[in-house]
Motif scaffolding. Structure first.
Motif, PDB file in Angstrom:
ATOM      1  N   ASN A 227       2.157  17.617  -0.982  1.00 49.72           N
ATOM      2  CA  ASN A 227       0.787  17.171  -1.163  1.00 49.72           C
ATOM      3  C   ASN A 227       0.804  15.707  -1.593  1.00 49.72           C
ATOM      4  O   ASN A 227       1.854  15.053  -1.584  1.00 49.72           O
ATOM      5  CB  ASN A 227       0.019  18.061  -2.155  1.00 49.72           C
ATOM      6  CG  ASN A 227       0.599  18.037  -3.541  1.00 49.72           C
ATOM      7  OD1 ASN A 227       1.228  17.069  -3.962  1.00 49.72           O
ATOM      8  ND2 ASN A 227       0.383  19.109  -4.286  1.00 49.72           N
ATOM      9  N   TYR A 228      -0.331  15.212  -1.994  1.00 50.49           N
ATOM     10  CA  TYR A 228      -0.477  13.817  -2.384  1.00 50.49           C
ATOM     11  C   TYR A 228       0.465  13.423  -3.521  1.00 50.49           C
ATOM     12  O   TYR A 228       0.925  12.293  -3.590  1.00 50.49           O
ATOM     13  CB  TYR A 228      -1.939  13.567  -2.790  1.00 50.49           C
ATOM     14  CG  TYR A 228      -2.189  12.188  -3.322  1.00 50.49           C
ATOM     15  CD1 TYR A 228      -2.345  11.101  -2.461  1.00 50.49           C
ATOM     16  CD2 TYR A 228      -2.272  11.952  -4.696  1.00 50.49           C
ATOM     17  CE1 TYR A 228      -2.567   9.824  -2.951  1.00 50.49           C
ATOM     18  CE2 TYR A 228      -2.500  10.690  -5.199  1.00 50.49           C
ATOM     19  CZ  TYR A 228      -2.649   9.628  -4.316  1.00 50.49           C
ATOM     20  OH  TYR A 228      -2.864   8.365  -4.806  1.00 50.49           O
TER      21      TYR A 228
ATOM     22  N   SER B  92       0.810  -1.224   0.000  1.00 55.45           N
ATOM     23  CA  SER B  92       0.000   0.000   0.000  1.00 55.45           C
ATOM     24  C   SER B  92       0.839   1.268   0.000  1.00 55.45           C
ATOM     25  O   SER B  92       0.311   2.358  -0.107  1.00 55.45           O
ATOM     26  CB  SER B  92      -0.926   0.005   1.216  1.00 55.45           C
ATOM     27  OG  SER B  92      -0.154  -0.008   2.402  1.00 55.45           O
ATOM     28  N   GLU B  93       2.133   1.139   0.134  1.00 51.50           N
ATOM     29  CA  GLU B  93       3.004   2.313   0.183  1.00 51.50           C
ATOM     30  C   GLU B  93       3.339   2.785  -1.222  1.00 51.50           C
ATOM     31  O   GLU B  93       3.432   2.003  -2.150  1.00 51.50           O
ATOM     32  CB  GLU B  93       4.293   1.982   0.926  1.00 51.50           C
ATOM     33  CG  GLU B  93       4.068   1.583   2.369  1.00 51.50           C
ATOM     34  CD  GLU B  93       5.349   1.127   3.047  1.00 51.50           C
ATOM     35  OE1 GLU B  93       6.420   1.275   2.460  1.00 51.50           O
ATOM     36  OE2 GLU B  93       5.241   0.612   4.157  1.00 51.50           O
ATOM     37  N   GLY B  94       3.515   4.056  -1.357  1.00 47.92           N
ATOM     38  CA  GLY B  94       3.908   4.628  -2.634  1.00 47.92           C
ATOM     39  C   GLY B  94       5.209   5.381  -2.497  1.00 47.92           C
ATOM     40  O   GLY B  94       5.737   5.556  -1.405  1.00 47.92           O
ATOM     41  N   ILE B  95       5.718   5.820  -3.616  1.00 52.65           N
ATOM     42  CA  ILE B  95       6.948   6.595  -3.623  1.00 52.65           C
ATOM     43  C   ILE B  95       6.581   8.071  -3.604  1.00 52.65           C
ATOM     44  O   ILE B  95       5.750   8.521  -4.380  1.00 52.65           O
ATOM     45  CB  ILE B  95       7.782   6.281  -4.869  1.00 52.65           C
ATOM     46  CG1 ILE B  95       8.191   4.820  -4.872  1.00 52.65           C
ATOM     47  CG2 ILE B  95       8.991   7.188  -4.965  1.00 52.65           C
ATOM     48  CD1 ILE B  95       8.841   4.354  -6.145  1.00 52.65           C
TER      49      ILE B  95
END
Length: 84
Positions: free
Chosen positions: A23-24, A3-6
């Motif tokens: 931000n996102y 579920s983690e992103g860069i």
């Protein structure tokens, strides 16, 4: 599934505001360069009806070298560019 992103970081050259926005989509860093050198090597581009300024590759490299800490050797350059 992970579920983690860069978190991407984008750096922009400026001469009047030194700020960081998060931000996102990532982190946006605005770093100061010399005002008299700001517009040298910058092109006016258009994409889908929106006009923007973008640095040439040479200008981007010069701006990066300007905002880097003092470089003593090749290892210092690799640390700044490759984040090793």
């Amino acid at each position: 599934m992970i579920s983690e992103g860069i978190n991407h970081t984008y750096t922009s050259a400026t001469f009047s505001k030194r700020k960081i926005y998060k931000n996102y989509f990532g982190t946006y860093i605005h770093k100061d360069v010399l005002k008299k050198a700001f517009n040298v090597g910058v092109n006016l581009e258009e994409y889908e009806g929106t006009t923007y300024l973008i640095a040439t590759k040479e200008k981007a490299l010069c701006d990066k070298l300007y905002i880097m800490p003092p470089v003593r050797n090749l290892k210092d350059i690799k640390k700044c560019f490759l984040k090793i």
